[in-house]
Design a protein around this motif. Structure first.
Motif, mmCIF file in Angstrom:
data_model
loop_
_atom_site.group_PDB
_atom_site.id
_atom_site.type_symbol
_atom_site.label_atom_id
_atom_site.label_comp_id
_atom_site.label_asym_id
_atom_site.label_seq_id
_atom_site.Cartn_x
_atom_site.Cartn_y
_atom_site.Cartn_z
ATOM 1 N N ILE A 1 6.041 -9.718 -13.954
ATOM 2 C CA ILE A 1 5.726 -8.389 -14.496
ATOM 3 C C ILE A 1 4.234 -8.282 -14.752
ATOM 4 O O ILE A 1 3.638 -7.205 -14.614
ATOM 5 N N GLY A 2 3.596 -9.387 -15.115
ATOM 6 C CA GLY A 2 2.149 -9.389 -15.353
ATOM 7 C C GLY A 2 1.775 -9.228 -16.815
ATOM 8 O O GLY A 2 0.654 -8.784 -17.120
ATOM 9 N N TRP A 3 2.680 -9.606 -17.710
ATOM 10 C CA TRP A 3 2.371 -9.467 -19.145
ATOM 11 C C TRP A 3 1.178 -10.345 -19.528
ATOM 12 O O TRP A 3 1.083 -11.493 -19.142
ATOM 13 N N ARG A 4 0.283 -9.788 -20.373
ATOM 14 C CA ARG A 4 -0.789 -10.572 -20.996
ATOM 15 C C ARG A 4 -0.441 -10.798 -22.468
ATOM 16 O O ARG A 4 0.514 -10.211 -22.998
ATOM 17 N N ASN A 5 -1.223 -11.640 -23.129
ATOM 18 C CA ASN A 5 -1.023 -11.871 -24.565
ATOM 19 C C ASN A 5 -1.724 -10.785 -25.368
ATOM 20 O O ASN A 5 -2.664 -11.020 -26.124
ATOM 21 N N VAL A 6 -1.234 -9.564 -25.174
ATOM 22 C CA VAL A 6 -1.763 -8.393 -25.874
ATOM 23 C C VAL A 6 -0.564 -7.578 -26.347
ATOM 24 O O VAL A 6 0.581 -8.033 -26.285
#
Length: 811
Positions: free
Chosen positions: A273-278
């Protein structure tokens, strides 16, 4: 009949509840008391695990004859009172150590660009806590909403046929949403996914024609699918519009959709999905309900959802193999991956998703218009709602560990319990504080360190806490195994810690030989039949005294023949409260004597205000005056209840307390509480001098209304001042108006009648006198009674001089 049956059932239920409550209350009462004594600790480690108040006396000579090893464990004050030196008491304490304490980000201006990993919203980040059983360790956690914090948003859309018009509006969502979100953050990414339903009957039609085009008529629809990841998260809004514009509507048979399968894959397939730690937002858009765990059985799917990623080429490939996830499973995965969910649903299904929102922390529900034209405003409002609230959560705690939260939010609002986990109405740049308290019970995980994590829901940052448990005393480290002082045991902390199967103060006996006749003989005093005086057990030929329910009470002695609670009492206190009970004999404190230590040898309590012992009118015995002059009494023979002036002295206080009147009525409670007031009905009920064993003064006083009140003043045998007062006032009777008025009226009438009679009498007397005078004068008259001498004739005759001549001439 039904009502009677219902009433009987209710009575039975109430009875059962009462019994259960009684059992629970009894059980709680049993648990109360000294937890240190109740622990029956055999070594120091067991003692300190019993509670934070418990200490262990390691003095080798501390125990008295007959006392068990477990009596070394007691509350600190009790150990000191029993003679254990403070330096010989093991009482370890926990503590905290902060390992990483990076300050929260304070960005001066928005133009200052920071990487997501350089932004800090929570402080501290890592610490160690050392816990002792029952002793909480606390620390403060600061949270601050960072400005311009990056956001990842994934738009998950239902592409069943009923959402056809919604798809047209979503095709231009990318650039429009990018523009709106730029007002909140300069780092925004968006992705897109779609879902329909499991590709098995009875959710879809599996005929070849329907698998190609599930729609009816001339509608051109794409093949049904469970979930597709159309576009991973990107900052290119135009690419979003392009790919979404290429999507086509599909179809299924039943109304609920397979959205839970899609949410699970979006949550667990982070890299794809491309989740970042944000900040992670998931927008779930639909106009229908949802299937959940168990519904898969309709299609012959019985394996529970495994919560793992199964995307191949962006398509969920195991929808026909695994059941739908449960709500609890979704909550766990969303929380683990810090995803905040926004349900954009039509008004028809608003109540359903509102209930779902209550089960999923950090989620929101917005009402979607019929064609999704309001989706941007819905997303903005939902994001503002979610980001304005911070909720702390922790992972699973080790057994025996508890955690408590207290929040200090904006405007000084303080909350505890479950409400202490969260703060609301937080704006960008606001700081809030949480006080977190961690407590352990016993020795969790056999003393091995444990790690717990606390984080705000929906945020990737967290606090890592390593828990260390105090399970042994410091003196445990210097224990001597197989010490000559112990048979088959370890000498540590002033006592023997026996190996398995060994008992006795010095581990001298086997647990299998503790009840032989030869050993019991040495536990009988003077060859009596009682073993250990019936106050203990014979262990290895030595008496070990029983424990009492009251931890302050103990048996002791070679044969448990002594105790510290069967001494004489005074004032319902053991040894009068001025000594200690040692083997049933009071050992008095200094300046006290007597069998119950109730006789004071200090004469200062007998000193009167004139510096004389007992005012010179008595003798001092056991710190109390015995007055030799019968008129005087009181603690120093200075009170004379029958002396002149006593009544006047206490008049105002008696008046205000008994009747609420007088000069002291406003200050009565402050100035007049020095005596006990007893009210009686009449004067006959007042104490009489001959009835009491102490002097009684009778008083009669008058108040401002000329009313009399009666009371007695005395100092009783307990040196307490007491006043008996008649509860009714004796007031003079007022005038009777009616008789007075009647008397005045009657008096006036009588006086008037008397005056009239007198006047009449005087008139009669006067008339009689005048009549008598008249009669007398009448008799003395000299004129004829036939002619009145004073009579004058009313006829006058006159002679006309010319009348005769004329008459004659005429003739």
């Amino acid at each position: 009949m039904d009502k009677q049956h219902y009433s009987a059932k209710m009575d039975l239920k109430l009875l059962l509840i009462s019994v259960l409550l009684g059992v629970i209350c009894f059980s709680d009462a049993q648990k109360e008391g000294n937890e240190c004594i109740n622990a029956n600790a055999k070594f120091c480690g067991e003692c300190i695990q019993a509670g934070a108040k418990c200490g262990w006396c390691k003095d080798p000579n501390f125990l008295k004859q007959g006392e068990t090893v477990s009596t070394r464990c007691d509350e600190l004050q009790s150990l000191l009172k029993r003679g254990c030196d403070e330096a010989m008491i093991e009482n370890p304490h926990g503590g905290k150590k902060i390992l990483k304490n990076k300050a929260v980000t304070n960005r001066r201006n928005r133009a200052e660009k920071l990487k997501p990993e350089d932004i800090t919203q929570i402080q501290p980040q890592k610490l160690n806590l050392t816990l002792r059983s029952g002793e909480p360790q606390s620390f403060d956690l600061k949270f601050k909403r960072a400005e311009d914090y990056p956001i990842d948003m994934y738009y998950l859309m239902d592409l069943s046929y009923s959402m056809k018009d919604d798809l047209e509006n979503v095709k231009n969502l990318g650039t429009s949403l990018m523009l709106e979100m730029s007002k909140i953050t300069s780092d925004f990414r968006i992705g897109f996914g779609s879902f329909v339903e499991k590709t098995v009957m009875p959710y879809i039609s599996t005929t070849p024609a329907k698998l190609l085009n599930p729609c009816t008529g001339d509608q051109n629809c794409t093949s049904p699918f469970s979930y597709k990841n159309v576009l991973k998260l990107t900052s290119d809004g135009k690419k979003f519009n392009t790919l979404v514009g290429q999507q086509h509507i599909s179809g299924n048979l039943d109304s609920p959709e397979g959205g839970f399968d899609a949410i699970m894959q979006v949550a667990v397939c982070g890299e794809l999905i491309g989740w970042r730690n944000v900040t992670r937002l998931l927008v779930f858009s639909t106009d229908a309900g949802f299937h959940f765990a168990g519904d898969g059985k309709l299609g012959g799917i019985v394996l529970p959802n495994d919560g793992k990623c199964h995307l191949e080429n962006g398509v969920y490939t195991m929808s026909h193999y695994y059941d739908y996830p449960s709500i609890a499973h979704l909550v766990q995965k969303l929380s683990d991956n810090n995803i905040q969910t926004i349900f954009a649903v039509t008004e028809e299904f608003q109540p359903v998703y509102q209930e779902l929102k209550n089960l999923i922390p950090k989620s929101a529900v917005g009402t979607l218009s019929a064609n999704s034209s309001n989706v941007i405003n819905l997303i903005i409002d939902a994001y503002n709602s979610l980001s304005s609230e911070v909720i702390l959560e922790n992972n699973k705690l080790p057994e025996g560990v508890t955690i408590a939260y207290t929040s200090r939010c904006k405007n000084g609002v303080v909350s505890e319990g479950e409400s202490g986990r969260k703060c609301s109405n937080i704006s960008i740049g606001d700081e809030v504080m949480f006080s977190i308290s961690v407590t352990s019970k016993g020795c969790p995980n056999k003393g091995k360190p444990e790690t717990i994590k606390i984080k705000p829901l929906g945020f990737t940052e967290e606090v890592e806490i390593t828990l260390h448990f105090i399970c042994e005393c410091e003196c445990h480290k210097s224990g001597v195994k197989n010490s000559p002082l112990c048979h088959n045991g370890t000498y540590e902390c002033g006592a023997c810690k026996c190996n398995d199967g060994r008992v006795g103060r010095q581990c001298e006996c086997s647990s299998n030989d503790v009840a032989t006749e030869d050993m019991d003989r040495t536990c009988r005093k003077d060859n009596s039949t009682d073993i250990c005086s019936n106050n203990g057990d014979c262990v290895c030929g030595t008496c070990e005294c029983k424990k009492r329910d009251n931890p302050e009470e103990r048996y002791s002695g070679l044969y448990c023949e002594c105790d510290n609670f069967n001494c004489d009492r005074s004032g319902n206190k053991l040894c009068g409260g001025h000594g200690r009970c040692d083997c049933r004999v009071c050992i008095c404190d200094a300046l006290w004597t007597g069998s119950a230590c109730d006789c004071s040898m200090d004469n200062s309590t007998c000193m009167a205000s004139n510096k004389q012992i007992c005012n010179g009118r008595g003798i001092c015995e056991c710190g109390a005056c015995k007055c030799t002059d019968p008129k005087f009494q009181g603690p120093t023979c200075e009170t004379c209840p029958t002396c002149p002036g006593v009544c006047t002295e206490h008049k105002e206080c008696v008046q205000c307390r008994a009747f609420g009147t007088g000069e002291k009525k406003d200050t009565c409670e402050l100035e007049c509480s020095y005596f006990n007031l007893i009210k009686v009905k009449d004067r006959d009920k007042l104490p009489q001098p001959n009835d009491a064993t102490y002097p009684v003064m009778h008083c009669k006083e008058r108040d401002a209304n000329d009313c009399w009140f009666y009371y007695t003043y005395a100092v009783n045998n307990n040196t307490e001042k007491e006043v008996h007062v008649v509860d009714t006032l004796d007031c003079p009777a007022g005038p009777d108006i009616i008789p007075i008025v009647a008397g005045v009226v009657a008096g006036i009438v009588l006086i008037g009648l008397a005056l009239l009679l007198i006047w009449k009498l005087l008139m009669i007397i006067h008339d009689r006198r005048e009549f008598a005078k008249f009669e007398k004068e009448k008799m003395n008259a000299k004129w004829d009674t036939q002619e009145n001498p004073i009579y004058k004739s009313p006829i006058n005759q006159f002679q006309n001089p010319g009348y005769g001549r004329k008459a004659a001439a005429a003739l």
